[in-house]
Design a protein around this motif. Structure first.
Motif, PDB file in Angstrom:
ATOM      1  N   TYR A 139       0.739  -1.058  -0.063  1.00  0.00           N
ATOM      2  CA  TYR A 139      -0.093   0.163  -0.136  1.00  0.00           C
ATOM      3  C   TYR A 139       0.819   1.186  -0.187  1.00  0.00           C
ATOM      4  CZ  TYR A 139      -3.103   3.647   2.031  1.00  0.00           C
ATOM      5  OH  TYR A 139      -3.668   4.838   2.368  1.00  0.00           O
ATOM      6  N   GLU A 140       1.691   1.233   0.868  1.00  0.00           N
ATOM      7  CA  GLU A 140       2.553   2.469   1.058  1.00  0.00           C
ATOM      8  C   GLU A 140       3.462   2.747  -0.053  1.00  0.00           C
ATOM      9  OE1 GLU A 140       2.683   4.891   3.107  1.00  0.00           O
ATOM     10  OE2 GLU A 140       1.283   3.798   4.702  1.00  0.00           O
ATOM     11  N   LEU A 168       1.008   3.999  -3.102  1.00  0.00           N
ATOM     12  CA  LEU A 168       0.688   5.552  -2.999  1.00  0.00           C
ATOM     13  C   LEU A 168       1.545   6.365  -3.621  1.00  0.00           C
ATOM     14  CD1 LEU A 168      -0.976   6.164   0.668  1.00  0.00           C
ATOM     15  CD2 LEU A 168      -1.934   5.595  -1.432  1.00  0.00           C
ATOM     16  N   LEU A 193      -2.807  13.848   0.441  1.00  0.00           N
ATOM     17  CA  LEU A 193      -1.269  13.226  -0.317  1.00  0.00           C
ATOM     18  C   LEU A 193      -0.861  14.394  -1.009  1.00  0.00           C
ATOM     19  CD1 LEU A 193      -2.357   9.697  -1.997  1.00  0.00           C
ATOM     20  CD2 LEU A 193      -0.924  10.120   0.039  1.00  0.00           C
TER      21      LEU A 193
END
Ligand code: ZN
Ligand code: ZN
Length: 362
Positions: free
Chosen positions: A155-156, A159, A362
């Motif tokens: 996930y990280e 992103l 973000l």
């Protein structure tokens, strides 16, 4: 998972079958076959004898694999597996044979009945192995923990690949699944959900060509399969500055999620946990926007016993692995769901998911 653990799983299942007065249980659900024997092929069935022995039926594609994985008696056949299973049951003079009512197709059941001697009673069994699977062993919890960690790392990494206005939902889903595999997962545990803006109001949106826009919420629901064990996590981030309402809904769902986590402990019912989440959302006027249950068990399958839903009476037990995932969906606007995987302990639970949940832009 070592050989001793498979032995103990089979003896537990055999004891339950004997408790139901069955002479044997015919296991046709592949996750149950894997749970009891370690066999990972796509065609298999197990005759589990109430005395504890077992026979695995599969086809010749899996002769070598089945022997390596199970170390037990394997019967390979080019014919339907039910023919071989019926012959074996007849040979062993089984009188009462349980079958997995929720895990057998209509034709397989008909075939089994037609090949068994008249005198054999076929008895539907429901959730017998699934109930055993709900409570995870330390070895299983370790695999789930690793699956969860790989998922969070993917996930990280994914992103960082987001370029607002350029990256589409489908692009990001592909990036996520690529990262998972690079980190050691066999595959995604389910079809990755990436949904931006109003698209996220569909709880099970399919990622499409829609570009991830600026100043809107983005929902990502993803899970990895690692050595057969699933993880499951949902996060919502703001790409740029989302409207104030998005922030408010996020805060409410997070509060509901934390309340539900707080309600988890051995002895509480699954319904108690669901109610804790619903109570918070009701106070915020969002109860009708919460259209699914609070969570589910997971393990060899992404959805397992127990269901953490409204009024569910199942008592949580130490060692169960469940998700906690309340959400709120506003048609035409946005969707928020926050999901962690937790392990039930005697006094509460351990949140396995390491990914932070504070509101993130973000
Ligand atoms: Zn999920
Ligand atoms: Zn889930």
């Amino acid at each position: 998972v070592n050989k001793a653990e498979y032995d103990s799983r089979r003896s537990s299942a055999a004891a339950v079958a004997a408790g139901h007065k069955l002479d044997a249980l015919l296991v046709t659900g592949l996750p149950n076959v894997r749970y009891l024997t370690g066999f990972t092929g796509s065609n298999g069935a197990v005759l589990l004898l109430a005395g504890g022995g077992f026979i695995l039926f599969t086809d010749p594609r899996y002769t070598i694999q089945a022997a390596q994985e199970t170390g037990g008696r394997v019967v390979t056949t080019r014919k339907p597996l039910m023919d071989a299973a019926a012959a074996e049951a007849a040979r062993r003079r089984i009188r009462k044979l349980g079958f997995e009512a929720q895990r057998i197709g209509f034709e397989a059941h008909e075939r089994l009945r037609s090949k068994l001697p008249r005198a054999v009673e076929l008895e539907p069994a429901r959730g017998l192995v699934e109930t055993l699977r709900a409570r995870k062993s330390p070895a299983e919890l370790e695999l789930i923990r690793r699956s969860v960690e790989v998922n969070s790392r993917a996930y990280e990494a994914a992103l960082r690949a987001i370029r607002p206005g350029k990256t589409s939902e489908a692009d990001l889903a592909a990036e996520i699944e690529h990262r998972m595999r690079r980190l050691g997962a066999e595959k995604p545990a389910f079809e990755t959900i990436v949904a931006g803006g109003e698209h996220a109001a569909l709880p099970h949106a399919h990622p499409g060509k829609r570009k991830l826009g600026a100043n809107e919420l983005l929902l990502i629901d993803m899970g990895a399969t690692l050595e057969g064990y699933a993880s499951d996590m949902t996060r919502v981030v703001s790409v740029g500055r989302a409207p104030a309402e998005a922030r408010r809904v996020y805060g409410a769902v997070l509060e509901a999620q934390l309340a539900a986590i707080d309600a988890v402990r051995a002895g509480a019912t699954a319904g108690d946990v669901d109610r804790a989440a619903r109570k918070v959302l009701r106070a915020k006027g969002l109860d009708r926007a919460f259209v699914h249950s609070t969570g589910h068990g997971l393990g060899l399958e992404i959805h397992e016993t127990p269901r953490v839903g409204k009024g569910d009476k199942t008592r949580l037990e130490e060692g169960m692995a469940i998700t906690i995932e309340p959400g709120a969906y506003l048609e035409g606007k946005l969707g928020v769901r926050i999901e962690d995987t937790v392990a039930v302990t005697r006094t509460g639970c351990e949140v396995l998911t390491p990914t932070p949940k504070d509101y993130r832009e973000l």
